[in-house]
Enzyme design. Structure first.
Site, short mmCIF file in Angstrom:
data_model
loop_
_atom_site.label_atom_id
_atom_site.label_comp_id
_atom_site.label_asym_id
_atom_site.label_seq_id
_atom_site.Cartn_x
_atom_site.Cartn_y
_atom_site.Cartn_z
N SER A 45 -6.59 7.90 -0.81
CA SER A 45 -6.97 8.81 -1.89
C SER A 45 -5.89 9.88 -2.04
CB SER A 45 -8.34 9.41 -1.57
OG SER A 45 -8.78 10.17 -2.65
N TYR B 178 -5.94 10.50 -13.22
CA TYR B 178 -5.71 10.28 -11.79
C TYR B 178 -6.71 11.08 -10.97
CZ TYR B 178 -2.95 9.85 -7.45
OH TYR B 178 -2.52 9.60 -6.16
N LYS C 1 -9.69 9.54 -8.59
CA LYS C 1 -9.64 9.73 -7.13
C LYS C 1 -10.83 10.57 -6.64
CE LYS C 1 -5.74 7.53 -5.98
NZ LYS C 1 -5.56 6.52 -4.94
P1 NDP Z 1 3.63 3.27 -5.89
O1 NDP Z 1 3.55 3.56 -7.34
O2 NDP Z 1 4.94 3.36 -5.19
O3 NDP Z 1 2.98 1.85 -5.56
C1 NDP Z 1 1.72 1.54 -6.10
C2 NDP Z 1 1.31 0.18 -5.59
O4 NDP Z 1 0.02 -0.12 -6.14
C3 NDP Z 1 2.26 -0.93 -6.03
O5 NDP Z 1 2.34 -1.90 -5.01
C4 NDP Z 1 1.55 -1.51 -7.25
O6 NDP Z 1 1.87 -2.86 -7.51
C5 NDP Z 1 0.12 -1.39 -6.76
N1 NDP Z 1 -0.85 -1.56 -7.84
C6 NDP Z 1 -1.03 -0.81 -8.96
N2 NDP Z 1 -2.03 -1.32 -9.69
C7 NDP Z 1 -2.49 -2.41 -9.03
C8 NDP Z 1 -3.51 -3.34 -9.27
N3 NDP Z 1 -4.27 -3.30 -10.38
N4 NDP Z 1 -3.73 -4.32 -8.35
C9 NDP Z 1 -2.98 -4.40 -7.24
N5 NDP Z 1 -1.97 -3.56 -6.97
C10 NDP Z 1 -1.74 -2.57 -7.85
O7 NDP Z 1 2.58 4.29 -5.20
P2 NDP Z 1 2.48 4.87 -3.72
O8 NDP Z 1 2.91 3.85 -2.76
O9 NDP Z 1 3.07 6.21 -3.72
O10 NDP Z 1 0.89 5.08 -3.65
C11 NDP Z 1 0.03 4.30 -2.84
C12 NDP Z 1 -1.31 5.01 -2.79
O11 NDP Z 1 -1.14 6.33 -2.27
C13 NDP Z 1 -1.97 5.17 -4.16
O12 NDP Z 1 -3.35 4.92 -4.07
C14 NDP Z 1 -1.71 6.63 -4.49
O13 NDP Z 1 -2.68 7.17 -5.35
C15 NDP Z 1 -1.75 7.28 -3.12
N6 NDP Z 1 -1.05 8.55 -3.07
C16 NDP Z 1 0.31 8.62 -3.22
C17 NDP Z 1 0.95 9.85 -3.18
C18 NDP Z 1 2.42 9.99 -3.30
O14 NDP Z 1 2.91 11.14 -3.28
N7 NDP Z 1 3.20 8.92 -3.41
C19 NDP Z 1 0.19 11.10 -2.99
C20 NDP Z 1 -1.23 10.90 -2.82
C21 NDP Z 1 -1.81 9.67 -2.86
P3 NDP Z 1 2.92 -3.31 -8.70
O15 NDP Z 1 4.28 -3.34 -8.05
O16 NDP Z 1 2.41 -4.67 -9.08
O17 NDP Z 1 2.82 -2.31 -9.80
#
Ligand code: NDP
Length: 257
Positions: free
Chosen positions: A159, A179, A183
């Protein structure tokens, strides 16, 4: 590195960002899981190249096609995972996949954007838990451990502090309405899951990874993905029944709802 002792782990959104780093660090652990099911939308596509390279070196890493916004894809993934598990349960489900629209302010956001984000960030994790529940329950029954833990059976929802209603004023300079609302719904889902699935021996926790340098977090973020994921994995190691139904950060500190 010491990491969670779950025998079997499934992650969503594992082709890049935090999901990919979780896979890497789990594989590099002193006692890696017997099976890591790394799911992503397009395991054959260019964005999953790193994951495929890892899978070619690690026989315990299985790539599974899964779009969390597509209910039938979730059902198909369960069948594949069940086949590999060969009668045993799934210990740890990490709902990591998420989407973020930086420009969604109250002036600009529309119904379509709200629904699209809710579907991925809140409905997806709910459907995942429903679909994998029989395997999680099986893992809990197989375990001789008392109490709740990630090595027994757990649902971890990735989250964000941006879903905390109490903390909203501190970060509202970035409104990101779709978003935040999705969340906040995921946080509520986590509490409901903890209250419902706890009896079956399943721990349910929401984790905030910090502000992380990924495509979503941008290169301006505070934390490297390596630091965030090291923190998250250390937190997974210490989670117990007292944490179920809470939101914690990557350092294990509680965040108010
Ligand atoms: P990224 O944008 O780097 O990666 C997101 C990932 O989610 C990708 O692998 C993407 O796949 C996948 N994804 C998106 N939609 C779907 C879907 N419908 N089905 C399956 N996979 C999907 O994000 P982060 O790695 O930074 O974030 C990961 C988690 O951490 C998220 O839940 C985010 O909300 C949370 N988060 C991140 C923060 C940050 O600062 N980075 C802060 C707080 C929370 P594809 O390559 O196919 O698009």
């Amino acid at each position: 590195m010491a990491a969670v002792r779950a025998r079997t782990v499934l992650l969503t959104g594992s082709n890049r960002g935090i999901g990919l780093e979780l896979v890497k660090q789990l594989l590099g652990a002193s006692r890696p899981p017997a099976w890591i099911f790394a799911t992503c939308r397009d395991p054959e596509g260019p964005r999953a190249q790193e994951l495929r390279d890892l899978a070619s070196k690690h026989p315990n890493l299985v790539l599974v096609k899964l779009d969390v916004a597509n209910p039938s894809a979730i059902t198909d993934a369960v069948k594949i995972v069940e086949g590999k598990l060969n009668g045993t349960g799934l210990n740890l489900l990490i709902n990591n996949a998420g989407i973020y629209t930086p420009t969604a302010s109250l002036e600009t956001v529309d119904a379509e954007e709200m629904i699209r984000t809710y579907k991925t960030n809140a409905v997806g994790p709910m459907l995942m838990a429903q679909a994998f529940l029989p395997l999680l329950k099986k893992a809990a029954r197989e375990s001789t451990e008392k109490g709740l833990s990630c090595s027994k059976a757990a649902i971890i929802n990735i989250s964000t502090i941006m879903g905390s209603i109490e903390k909203t004023p501190e970060s509202f300079f970035k409104p990101v309405i779709s978003y935040r609302c999705s969340k906040a719904a995921l946080n509520m889902l986590t509490k409901c899951q903890a209250l419902t699935y706890g009896e079956a021996g399943i721990l349910c926790v929401a984790l905030h990874p910090g502000w992380v340098k990924t495509d979503m977090g941008s290169q301006e973020a505070d934390l490297t993905v390596d630091t965030s994921v090291r923190g998250l994995l250390s937190v997974l190691l210490i989670l117990s029944e007292k944490h179920s139904g809470t939101l914690l950060n990557w350092e294990g500190k509680a965040i108010p709802w």
